[in-house]
Each structure stands twice: as C-alpha cells, then as structure tokens.
Design a protein around this motif. Structure first.
Motif, mmCIF file in Angstrom:
data_model
loop_
_atom_site.group_PDB
_atom_site.id
_atom_site.type_symbol
_atom_site.label_atom_id
_atom_site.label_comp_id
_atom_site.label_asym_id
_atom_site.label_seq_id
_atom_site.Cartn_x
_atom_site.Cartn_y
_atom_site.Cartn_z
ATOM 1 N N ARG A 10 -47.903 42.291 50.278
ATOM 2 C CA ARG A 10 -46.823 41.951 49.728
ATOM 3 C C ARG A 10 -47.185 41.984 48.438
ATOM 4 N NH1 ARG A 10 -42.705 38.512 52.583
ATOM 5 N NH2 ARG A 10 -43.733 37.548 51.961
ATOM 6 N N LYS A 16 -40.208 44.075 48.950
ATOM 7 C CA LYS A 16 -40.675 43.031 50.120
ATOM 8 C C LYS A 16 -40.043 43.336 51.013
ATOM 9 C CE LYS A 16 -38.157 38.651 52.049
ATOM 10 N NZ LYS A 16 -37.662 37.725 51.957
ATOM 11 N N TYR A 17 -38.596 43.646 51.228
ATOM 12 C CA TYR A 17 -38.004 44.340 52.584
ATOM 13 C C TYR A 17 -38.509 45.856 53.158
ATOM 14 C CZ TYR A 17 -34.079 40.863 51.249
ATOM 15 O OH TYR A 17 -33.161 39.766 51.256
ATOM 16 N N GLU A 23 -41.890 44.322 54.853
ATOM 17 C CA GLU A 23 -41.058 44.149 55.728
ATOM 18 C C GLU A 23 -40.928 44.654 57.130
ATOM 19 O OE1 GLU A 23 -41.095 40.803 57.401
ATOM 20 O OE2 GLU A 23 -42.413 40.395 55.260
ATOM 21 N N ARG A 59 -43.932 46.090 59.154
ATOM 22 C CA ARG A 59 -44.167 45.588 59.772
ATOM 23 C C ARG A 59 -43.996 45.648 61.067
ATOM 24 N NH1 ARG A 59 -46.290 40.115 56.990
ATOM 25 N NH2 ARG A 59 -47.684 40.939 56.075
ATOM 26 N N GLN A 60 -42.206 45.087 61.474
ATOM 27 C CA GLN A 60 -41.293 45.508 62.145
ATOM 28 C C GLN A 60 -41.358 47.032 62.991
ATOM 29 O OE1 GLN A 60 -37.522 44.634 59.894
ATOM 30 N NE2 GLN A 60 -36.654 44.683 61.824
ATOM 31 N N MET A 81 -35.816 45.235 58.317
ATOM 32 C CA MET A 81 -35.280 44.421 57.188
ATOM 33 C C MET A 81 -34.845 45.661 56.123
ATOM 34 S SD MET A 81 -35.212 41.418 55.971
ATOM 35 C CE MET A 81 -36.013 40.282 56.844
#
Length: 306
Positions: free
Chosen positions: A80, A99-100, A103, A106-107, A127
């Motif tokens: 990240r 960052k979002y 994320e 990853r989701q 996210m």
C-alpha cells in the motif's frame, strides 16, 4: 413518469434528442484511453484518478499506474505504501483515494474471485466506491448502469430543457432521456457534451452542439446554470502538506517529528505556530486514514508509512 415529474418539456421529442446526441458523440469525441476499454479495473482506476483532477493530466498517470499494476490481482498484492507514493508523486489529489483503490482491489480478489461485480449496487460495496463511481463503472464496463448525473449533466439539462435545479428532478430527467440498455454510450455522450460544448462558458456553435435546436438557453440567450462548487486552493492547503508528509516518508524508512517537520515546510519550528502540535494534527489525520504509523520511543514520536 409524467413530464412534470421528469422536469422535461411536455412537447420534447425524446427520440430526436437521443439520436442527435449519440450521433454527435460517435462522430467525434475526445479519445481518452479508458474509453477504448471495457475492463472494469482499468475503468475504475480512471474514475478514481479523475475525481477533481483534469482529464488531460490523468492520461499519463493512468498509463503509468497500469504499467506498474496491470491487473486487479497485481494491485491487490501490492504494498500500500507504494500505491500511496505513486499517487502523491503524480499529484492525484487526496491520498486516501489510493488507499481505498488498493482496498477495493483486495475485495475484488478476495470476495469476488477476481471478477468485478457488475451492478451499481454491488460495485458500491467496494471500498471508496460511491454511487457515482459505481454507476460509471457499471455503465462503461458492463453497459449496465443508470443515467449518470454529475455537475456537467446538471448544467446541460438545466440549460437545454430548463430542468429545475433539484437533485431528484435532475435524476428523473436524466433517467427519462437515457435509452434503455445504452448506458455506456449515453453516459459518455452526455458527459462529453457538458465537458466540450456546454461548459461554464458554452461553445454551442463552435462545438456543433447537437441540442441547439431543442435548447432553451440557446433560444433565449440565458446560459445561467446551477452553482458549480469550486475546489479549494491547493497551494498552502492542509491537503498539500499531507501530500508532502507522505512523499517524504516514502523516501525514508521512518523519521522523528523534528526530522520530518522541516522537510514538510521550511518555516517549521518545533514550538511555533507550524510546529509539533500542527504536525501531530496532520499525522493524526493520516493515521486515521490508515496511511501512517505513529510510534512513541524514548519520549519521541517516530513516524513511518504503513
């Protein structure tokens, strides 16, 4: 839906309006690279990068980002701190977007097996993906979206058809006009119209606006439009200094407050107006966003990127 509910003129030839706009767009439009793909990952990256950033500046950053992390799997497995450092180095706005985005990748990998969900509602579960971005990705990747309503679209509808300045009425009017099953081309086209021909200073004739024959503003000469929010000045802003913190920490493994401070602003003075207390406030915000770690050692605060 009645004409009154949609905010559109009762005698408006909707089919003629639709045909004119789509033909205008398909005949000639700005050739952004993300308009040449239906890859949901590539489109999501472009949408997040484009938030409050001029599209011309996004093109190089978009290519560089995809060179670094070509697939959603690559981004999901990335560090990240590297993603945030990229965001900062390309001046792409608030670092928490990086960052979002990380994320969200990853989701997609962990919760959806690496395949993006296709509906606006499902995409909104990712996210940092709000209703507008979810709808844009659903539209441009899967042709499965609702009518996009952004500042440009509101301005176009208000000027062209005298749609009242009310968010719910704008949404009804946009939905009423969009042809069924054509969210990809329609949303691209109406946003292009707002970005090219119907900006704050309209260029109706120069841009060959396809709605001149229907347009209330063109007929009356009254080109007022709903208020457009202005972006706060970046120079000297808290956002600018947050970016400097992240950029500095991407170069060093860790720094104490008094080592970091002068690298963030030249007038840093430990006990001054822009000193330790001011810097702690910035770092607290960044820690809340999950971007930095703050550790106390020997009565000193030590900071590092997460």
């Amino acid at each position: 839906m009645s004409d009154e509910e949609s905010g559109l003129p009762p005698d408006l030839d909707r089919e003629a309006v639709r045909t004119a706009l789509v033909e205008w767009y398909e005949d000639d439009h700005r050739d952004f690279p993300w308009r040449q793909t239906d890859d949901a990952y590539e489109i999501l990256v472009s949408e997040v990068m484009s938030q409050q950033t001029q599209l011309g500046r996004v093109v190089d950053a978009w290519h560089a980002f995809l060179d670094e992390w070509p697939t959603v799997q690559d981004l999901a497995s990335a560090d990240r701190a590297d993603v945030v450092a990229f965001w900062t180095s390309h001046s792409l706005g608030y670092n928490n977007r990086a960052k979002y985005l990380h994320e969200a990748a990853r989701q997609v990998v962990e919760d959806y097996g690496g395949s993006f969900p296709q509906s606006p509602d499902e995409l909104s579960e990712l996210m940092g993906v709000g209703p507008y971005t979810a709808n844009a990705v659903a539209s441009f990747a899967f042709n499965n979206g609702d009518a996009v309503v952004d500042t440009n679209v509101k301005r176009v509808l208000h000027r062209a058809f005298a749609v009242p300045d009310d968010d719910s009425v704008f949404e009804d009017a946009a939905s009423e006009l969009m042809p069924d099953g054509q969210s990809r081309v329609w949303n691209n086209a109406i946003m292009e119209l707002g970005g090219v021909a119907c900006g704050k200073t309209p260029t109706c004739d120069e841009s060959g606006c396809p709605w001149r024959q229907f347009c209330h503003a063109y007929e009356t000469g009254d080109f007022t439009a709903p208020d457009v929010p202005t972006q706060p000045s970046f120079e000297g802003s808290r956002r600018q200094f947050r970016g400097r913190v992240v950029r500095t920490l991407s170069t060093y493994d860790e720094l104490t407050l008094d080592s970091l401070g002068p690298r963030v602003r030249v007038d840093y003075a430990p006990d001054g107006e822009y000193g330790r207390e001011w810097l702690r406030g910035l770092l607290s915000d960044l820690a809340d966003d999950g971007l930095v770690d703050i550790d106390e050692r020997d009565d000193e605060l030590v900071v590092a990127l997460q």
